[in-house]
Design an enzyme around this catalytic site. Structure first.
Site, PDB file in Angstrom:
ATOM      1  N   ASP A 126       1.977 -12.841  10.130  1.00  0.00           N
ATOM      2  CA  ASP A 126       2.817 -13.026  11.325  1.00  0.00           C
ATOM      3  C   ASP A 126       2.512 -14.347  12.015  1.00  0.00           C
ATOM      4  O   ASP A 126       3.420 -15.035  12.501  1.00  0.00           O
ATOM      5  CB  ASP A 126       2.594 -11.872  12.316  1.00  0.00           C
ATOM      6  CG  ASP A 126       3.345 -10.617  11.904  1.00  0.00           C
ATOM      7  OD1 ASP A 126       4.311 -10.730  11.114  1.00  0.00           O
ATOM      8  OD2 ASP A 126       2.957  -9.523  12.362  1.00  0.00           O
TER       9      ASP A 126
ATOM     10  N   ASP B  15      -2.723 -10.688  12.803  1.00  0.00           N
ATOM     11  CA  ASP B  15      -2.021 -10.600  11.516  1.00  0.00           C
ATOM     12  C   ASP B  15      -1.738 -12.017  11.012  1.00  0.00           C
ATOM     13  O   ASP B  15      -0.910 -12.741  11.587  1.00  0.00           O
ATOM     14  CB  ASP B  15      -0.711  -9.816  11.695  1.00  0.00           C
ATOM     15  CG  ASP B  15      -0.056  -9.522  10.354  1.00  0.00           C
ATOM     16  OD1 ASP B  15       0.123  -8.341  10.042  1.00  0.00           O
ATOM     17  OD2 ASP B  15       0.271 -10.485   9.620  1.00  0.00           O
TER      18      ASP B  15
ATOM     19  N   THR C 172      -0.800   7.612  -1.333  1.00  0.00           N
ATOM     20  CA  THR C 172      -2.106   7.488  -2.011  1.00  0.00           C
ATOM     21  C   THR C 172      -3.001   6.440  -1.354  1.00  0.00           C
ATOM     22  O   THR C 172      -4.197   6.399  -1.621  1.00  0.00           O
ATOM     23  CB  THR C 172      -1.894   7.062  -3.474  1.00  0.00           C
ATOM     24  OG1 THR C 172      -1.318   5.746  -3.471  1.00  0.00           O
ATOM     25  CG2 THR C 172      -0.971   8.012  -4.215  1.00  0.00           C
TER      26      THR C 172
ATOM     27  N   ARG D 265       0.840  -1.192   0.000  1.00  0.00           N
ATOM     28  CA  ARG D 265       0.000   0.000   0.000  1.00  0.00           C
ATOM     29  C   ARG D 265       0.877   1.244   0.000  1.00  0.00           C
ATOM     30  O   ARG D 265       1.691   1.427   0.907  1.00  0.00           O
ATOM     31  CB  ARG D 265      -0.921  -0.012   1.222  1.00  0.00           C
ATOM     32  CG  ARG D 265      -1.964   1.084   1.143  1.00  0.00           C
ATOM     33  CD  ARG D 265      -3.138   0.789   2.009  1.00  0.00           C
ATOM     34  NE  ARG D 265      -2.777   0.769   3.418  1.00  0.00           N
ATOM     35  CZ  ARG D 265      -3.613   1.068   4.388  1.00  0.00           C
ATOM     36  NH1 ARG D 265      -4.855   1.385   4.120  1.00  0.00           N
ATOM     37  NH2 ARG D 265      -3.229   1.019   5.633  1.00  0.00           N
TER      38      ARG D 265
HETATM   39  N1  URA Z   1      -4.549  -8.729   7.442  1.00  0.00           N
HETATM   40  C1  URA Z   1      -4.364  -9.542   8.496  1.00  0.00           C
HETATM   41  O1  URA Z   1      -3.446 -10.351   8.512  1.00  0.00           O
HETATM   42  N2  URA Z   1      -5.225  -9.452   9.526  1.00  0.00           N
HETATM   43  C2  URA Z   1      -6.246  -8.582   9.546  1.00  0.00           C
HETATM   44  O2  URA Z   1      -7.003  -8.563  10.519  1.00  0.00           O
HETATM   45  C3  URA Z   1      -6.408  -7.740   8.427  1.00  0.00           C
HETATM   46  C4  URA Z   1      -5.551  -7.840   7.385  1.00  0.00           C
END
Ligand code: URA
Length: 209
Positions: A203, A200, A108, A104
């Site tokens: 992760d 995430d 922008t 991202r």
């Molecule tokens: N990406 C992720 O890994 N977790 C989220 O909650 C949103 C995007």
């Protein structure tokens, strides 16, 4: 929500609950994702077209079914999409695999492509785009836009968890693309994480936090 398929098989729902737990280890999370993606792959490929072929059994010749057309392509959105791959490949081991990387732009806020590698002859293939989390939907929509330029025979999007915002974004850009998910959660937080979600995904799959 039309064109959204909720995969509510009890095994899928059970494994997803175990993955959401914050104390699930990296190993547990990855194993569950692997199992879950195989179960989802089974549902997502349910409508693959078949053709009749002649087969010689040890006793006689018969007409039997085989999957029609060129090999399916699984397109992983980096990096968390890779966590979905093995489970899919367990179910469709002959599938080809493409990768797309997007980040991202901080100014922008739009997705910018940094990696794109696809198999040959995409125009005749069915594509399944995989990414565990459909959060804002911007990367998913950008990936689908890019893949449509290759004029595949069909396109589907598969995630583990979807936010209503992500579904709305993807459907607005690509109402023709079916979305398969194991759950639709409540909302996104101000950082773009799905609530209640599972954190995430990248992760948790790769143990990077
Ligand atoms: N990406 C992720 O890994 N977790 C989220 O909650 C949103 C995007």
């Amino acid at each position: 929500m039309s064109n959204v398929h909720l995969i509510n098989h009890p095994l899928v729902q059970h494994k997803l609950t175990l993955m959401r737990r914050k104390d699930a280890s990296t190993n547990t999370f990855r194993t569950l994702l692997n199992e879950l993606s195989s179960l989802m792959a089974y549902e997502v490929t349910r409508d693959m077209p078949l053709q009749d072929i002649e087969v010689e059994t040890p006793l006689e010749t018969m007409t039997s079914k085989i999957i029609d057309g060129k090999k399916l392509v699984l397109v992983s959105i980096l990096r968390a999409g890779n966590g979905f791959l093995d489970g899919f490949l367990n179910v469709v081991p002959g599938a080809r695999v493409g990768h797309i990387g997007l980040y991202r732009d901080p100014n922008t806020l739009q997705p910018v492509e940094y990696y794109f590698k696809m198999p040959q002859e995409m125009a005749e293939r069915d594509i399944i785009v995989i990414d565990p989390m459909l959060a804002t939907g911007n990367s998913a929509a950008a990936a689908v836009t890019r893949l449509k330029q290759l004029q595949p025979r069909s396109l589907k999007f598969v995630c583990l968890l979807a936010a209503p915002e992500g579904i709305a974004t993807l459907q607005k850009a690509h109402p023709d693309v079916p979305i398969f998910t194991a759950a639709i959660d409540r909302e996104l937080n101000e950082h773009g994480y799905i609530l209640p979600g599972l954190g995430d995904a990248g992760d948790r799959i790769f143990g990077t936090k």
